[in-house]
Design a protein around this motif. Structure first.
Motif, short mmCIF file in Angstrom:
data_model
loop_
_atom_site.label_atom_id
_atom_site.label_comp_id
_atom_site.label_asym_id
_atom_site.label_seq_id
_atom_site.Cartn_x
_atom_site.Cartn_y
_atom_site.Cartn_z
N ASN A 20 -10.42 17.17 -7.67
CA ASN A 20 -11.10 16.41 -6.63
C ASN A 20 -10.16 16.23 -5.44
OD1 ASN A 20 -12.73 14.75 -5.11
ND2 ASN A 20 -13.45 13.61 -6.89
N GLU A 21 -10.20 17.20 -4.51
CA GLU A 21 -9.30 17.19 -3.37
C GLU A 21 -9.62 16.08 -2.37
OE1 GLU A 21 -9.26 21.00 -1.58
OE2 GLU A 21 -8.85 22.07 -3.44
N VAL A 22 -10.80 15.51 -2.44
CA VAL A 22 -11.19 14.52 -1.45
C VAL A 22 -10.37 13.25 -1.56
CG1 VAL A 22 -12.95 13.30 -2.77
CG2 VAL A 22 -13.23 13.57 -0.31
N PHE A 23 -9.71 13.04 -2.72
CA PHE A 23 -8.94 11.83 -2.91
C PHE A 23 -7.61 11.85 -2.15
CE2 PHE A 23 -11.68 10.96 -6.62
CZ PHE A 23 -11.95 9.64 -6.36
N TYR A 24 -7.15 13.01 -1.72
CA TYR A 24 -5.91 13.05 -0.96
C TYR A 24 -6.06 14.03 0.20
CZ TYR A 24 -1.10 13.77 0.44
OH TYR A 24 0.06 13.85 1.17
N ASN A 25 -5.77 13.54 1.40
CA ASN A 25 -5.85 14.37 2.59
C ASN A 25 -4.49 14.35 3.28
OD1 ASN A 25 -6.57 15.81 4.82
ND2 ASN A 25 -8.23 14.47 5.46
N PRO A 26 -3.70 15.41 3.16
CA PRO A 26 -2.35 15.42 3.76
C PRO A 26 -2.38 15.36 5.28
CG PRO A 26 -2.93 17.60 2.94
CD PRO A 26 -3.99 16.67 2.44
N VAL A 27 -3.51 15.71 5.89
CA VAL A 27 -3.62 15.68 7.35
C VAL A 27 -3.38 14.28 7.89
CG1 VAL A 27 -5.14 16.23 9.29
CG2 VAL A 27 -5.31 17.53 7.18
N GLN A 28 -3.76 13.27 7.10
CA GLN A 28 -3.71 11.89 7.57
C GLN A 28 -2.38 11.19 7.31
OE1 GLN A 28 -5.84 10.75 9.49
NE2 GLN A 28 -7.96 10.86 8.83
N GLU A 29 -1.35 11.95 6.95
CA GLU A 29 -0.05 11.31 6.71
C GLU A 29 0.46 10.62 7.98
OE1 GLU A 29 4.52 12.28 5.20
OE2 GLU A 29 3.05 13.91 5.39
N PHE A 30 0.29 11.27 9.12
CA PHE A 30 0.69 10.66 10.39
C PHE A 30 -0.07 9.36 10.63
CE2 PHE A 30 -0.31 10.07 14.92
CZ PHE A 30 0.95 9.91 15.44
N ASN A 31 -1.36 9.36 10.31
CA ASN A 31 -2.19 8.16 10.45
C ASN A 31 -1.65 7.03 9.59
OD1 ASN A 31 -4.28 6.21 10.24
ND2 ASN A 31 -5.86 7.73 10.55
N ARG A 32 -1.35 7.34 8.34
CA ARG A 32 -0.86 6.30 7.42
C ARG A 32 0.53 5.81 7.81
NH1 ARG A 32 -4.05 9.63 3.80
NH2 ARG A 32 -2.37 11.14 3.58
N ASP A 33 1.41 6.73 8.24
CA ASP A 33 2.74 6.33 8.68
C ASP A 33 2.65 5.40 9.89
OD1 ASP A 33 3.88 7.82 6.69
OD2 ASP A 33 4.60 9.43 7.98
N LEU A 34 1.84 5.78 10.86
CA LEU A 34 1.69 4.98 12.07
C LEU A 34 1.11 3.60 11.75
CD1 LEU A 34 1.89 4.84 15.17
CD2 LEU A 34 -0.42 5.80 15.28
N THR A 35 0.16 3.56 10.81
CA THR A 35 -0.45 2.29 10.42
C THR A 35 0.58 1.36 9.77
OG1 THR A 35 -2.57 3.40 10.08
CG2 THR A 35 -2.31 1.22 9.09
N CYS A 36 1.42 1.91 8.90
CA CYS A 36 2.47 1.09 8.28
C CYS A 36 3.42 0.55 9.34
CB CYS A 36 3.25 1.92 7.26
SG CYS A 36 2.33 2.29 5.73
N ALA A 37 3.75 1.37 10.33
CA ALA A 37 4.65 0.93 11.40
C ALA A 37 4.02 -0.18 12.23
CB ALA A 37 5.03 2.12 12.28
N VAL A 38 2.73 -0.02 12.56
CA VAL A 38 2.04 -1.01 13.40
C VAL A 38 1.89 -2.33 12.65
CG1 VAL A 38 -0.17 -1.58 14.48
CG2 VAL A 38 0.86 0.67 14.85
N ILE A 39 1.45 -2.28 11.38
CA ILE A 39 1.24 -3.51 10.62
C ILE A 39 2.57 -4.23 10.40
CG2 ILE A 39 0.47 -4.47 8.42
CD1 ILE A 39 -1.62 -2.32 8.25
N THR A 40 3.66 -3.48 10.23
CA THR A 40 4.97 -4.11 10.06
C THR A 40 5.35 -4.91 11.30
OG1 THR A 40 5.74 -2.35 8.57
CG2 THR A 40 7.43 -3.67 9.66
N GLU A 41 5.16 -4.33 12.49
CA GLU A 41 5.49 -5.05 13.72
C GLU A 41 4.53 -6.21 13.96
OE1 GLU A 41 8.39 -4.61 15.30
OE2 GLU A 41 8.55 -3.33 13.52
N PHE A 42 3.27 -6.03 13.57
CA PHE A 42 2.30 -7.12 13.68
C PHE A 42 2.71 -8.27 12.77
CE2 PHE A 42 -1.60 -9.12 11.95
CZ PHE A 42 -2.08 -9.70 13.12
N ALA A 43 3.15 -7.94 11.53
CA ALA A 43 3.60 -8.97 10.59
C ALA A 43 4.87 -9.65 11.11
CB ALA A 43 3.87 -8.34 9.22
N ARG A 44 5.76 -8.88 11.68
CA ARG A 44 7.01 -9.45 12.21
C ARG A 44 6.70 -10.48 13.30
NH1 ARG A 44 11.91 -6.70 12.08
NH2 ARG A 44 10.80 -4.71 11.96
N GLU A 45 5.74 -10.14 14.14
CA GLU A 45 5.37 -11.01 15.27
C GLU A 45 4.62 -12.24 14.81
OE1 GLU A 45 2.26 -10.14 18.66
OE2 GLU A 45 4.09 -9.02 19.07
#
Length: 565
Positions: A20-45
């Motif tokens: 079931n390939e739909v459970f993992y999409n490597p294309v969205q790694e940039f999306n997930r990395d950017l989201t972790c970075a944004v939420i971290t700075e939002f949490a810091r603030e």
């Protein structure tokens, strides 16, 4: 027994069914990395206001990132002052923080994004990973246990909208809501703007780029309340359409949005917005929206704000005076789509801890371009489209930017398109520059149709003499430093995976669909000798010069019959 595969991304190791390939999409790694970075700075603030300090391992001392040549001393002093007042309580990634953020991922699939939040983002009280599929919810629970984050991550199996509607009470609202559906998020937006806390963060992904980029304006209107236009600036317009839709839905509940970061990358867009409550601000929301008048012939555009404070544009502003034809799109969000101060913080954090994300280089490139974009200039032109309209050679990006700067206009690039030009210059000034360029690189005017945009544009002399001498400030810092601004596809067929079937499997492989030519040719021809069964069209017209060597069939009798008739 169904086999499983372990996929590692960031600090997470995710179990998912091999079939079931739909459970993992490597294309969205940039999306997930950017989201972790944004939420971290939002949490810091946000947590700094609650007396909690966010701590990340391997993070270097925070420095202010400036892409300009000069150092901003005021910002440096502010950063130093903020760093001196350290809260007594600290929050680390992977640990539960009582005063921390409550996070919801509404459409979690395997739970990879939520697991990464739990492992990589500090200052979290809880993470709810929800999916309507019972199999997905069971897999999320297993992945939480497998990664040792069951104390933070809780699996949920509910309809995402109903889950959010049940959490609309102020005491139950989430601090962060992440929605990454397969396609349009339109059906979840109403619930999301109600169930996010005051000043909370919404992270929205849209993968229905074709609809938002002008392929179906009616469908776009039915989903987002805005008509899309098929134009060169369609990728930025898609960002502004989703921001308009969010602001419109929030306004129903006397709430409004504040964009922190909006990016258009690859085949999808990603927006990060904060939601606040304020009746007075909501009343002024109309002034933040605008209709788009786009010239069908030359591609010039004009934005008309949707309020009485901005006077109605004259016909020369709304209609392109060279072509006098238009199409109408929008409304769209007409304010800034980024909070540059917040973007600088995210960029500083990524540069201070470059090994944290697998796509750090690309994040640096995209965010660097974002900081260089003109905040108050919506949409953009492209140099190749301007040249195509004129039927002339294309000036280099630096030459065209320099001509605008010499003429006294502001100009920048855009993260949404490689050869984009964002400028405050009016269409008349842009076409004057192109007229001057055409004088240096003349076109064959005798071949131009009198009704063509090029003929009408060249019928008028330029009002000033453009200078194409390349200026030093025409080349932005992100370009000088050769940052990874636009990444090439790392492998063939790089893009979104196939949609999941109701039974849990996946639909036919995308490569198999390509082989079917979308049913345009039922019987595929794999051998060139089979072409002899098809009549030669050029032979029928009497223009084929290949004779017996032609790969198509020459039917002389049929041709003679046609001539006799």
């Amino acid at each position: 027994m169904e086999t499983e595969t372990v996929v590692k991304e960031g600090k997470a190791a995710i179990l998912f069914p091999s079939a079931n390939e739909v459970f993992y999409n490597p294309v969205q790694e940039f999306n997930r990395d950017l989201t972790c970075a944004v939420i971290t700075e939002f949490a810091r603030e946000l947590l700094a206001q609650r007396g909690v300090k966010v701590v990340l391992p391997s993070e270097q001392e925070r420095v202010v990132v400036s892409l300009s040549e000069e150092t901003n001393e005021a910002e440096a002093q502010t950063e130093e002052k903020n760093g001196s007042e350290e809260p007594a309580v600290t929050a680390a990634a992977g640990e539960r923080c009582e005063r921390g953020l409550r996070v919801l991922e509404g459409l979690a699939a395997s739970g990879l994004r939520s697991v990464r939040f739990a492992l990589e983002v500090p200052g979290l009280q809880s993470v709810t990973a929800n999916d309507f599929s019972a199999k997905a919810a069971a897999l999320i629970a297993r992945n939480a246990q497998y990664n040792g984050v069951s104390h933070l991550l809780h699996a949920s199996c509910r309809d995402a909208s109903m889950l959010m509607y049940d959490m609309r009470a102020k005491k139950d609202r989430y601090d962060v809501i992440d929605l990454d559906p397969y396609g349009s998020p339109a059906s979840f937006l109403d619930a999301a703007v109600q169930s996010v806390s005051e000043g909370g963060l919404l992270c929205i992904t849209c993968t229905d780029m074709a609809v938002m980029a002008g392929n179906s304006g009616e469908t776009c209107y039915s989903k987002y309340g805005s008509v899309s236009i098929k134009a060169k600036y369609c990728h930025e317009m898609a960002l502004r359409i989703i921001l308009h839709s969010l602001d419109q839905r929030a306004g129903v509940y006397q709430r409004y949005i504040q964009p922190l970061l909006s990016v258009s990358v690859d085949f999808y867009i990603r927006v990060f917005v904060r939601v606040f409550t304020g009746q007075a601000t909501v009343k002024n929301s109309a002034s933040k929206q605008a209709l788009v008048y786009n010239c069908v012939g030359c591609g010039a555009f004009h934005l008309q704000r949707m309020d009485t404070k901005h006077s109605a544009a004259s016909s020369n502003e709304v209609l392109c005076v060279m072509v006098q034809s238009r199409c109408l799109g929008g409304p769209i969000w007409a304010e800034s789509i980024h909070d540059l101060e917040f973007v600088q913080k995210v960029l500083s954090a990524v540069l201070g801890n470059p090994c944290r994300f697998g796509t750090s280089k690309r994040i640096e490139g995209v965010l660097s371009m974002v900081t260089e974009e003109l905040e108050d200039v919506p949409l953009y032109y492209t140099v190749d489209n301007l040249s195509s309209t004129m039927h002339c050679n294309t000036p280099s990006l630096l030459q065209f930017r320099s001509a605008l700067l010499h003429a006294g206009h502001r100009v920048s690039l855009s993260h949404a398109c490689k050869n984009a030009i964002k400028t405050d210059a009016p269409p008349a000034a842009i076409w004057d520059i192109m007229r001057c360029w055409e004088k240096i690189n003349p076109v064959k005017r005798e071949k131009l149709s009198p009704t063509s945009p090029a003929f009408k544009i060249l019928s008028t002399e330029p009002s000033f003499e453009a200078c194409f001498t390349v200026r030093e400030d025409a080349n932005p810092q992100s370009r000088k430093r050769h940052l990874t601004r636009f990444q090439e596809n790392p492998q063939a067929f790089w893009g979104p995976k196939a949609r999941a079937k109701a039974g849990g499997g996946i639909s036919a492989d995308l490569q198999d669909k390509r082989k079917k030519f979308q049913n345009k040719r039922k019987n595929q021809i794999t051998d060139s000798s089979q072409l002899k069964t098809f009549p030669c069209k050029k032979f029928k017209q009497g223009t084929c010069t290949h004779g017996d060597e032609c790969c198509y069939f020459h039917d002389s009798e049929q041709t003679n019959e046609q001539k006799t008739e």
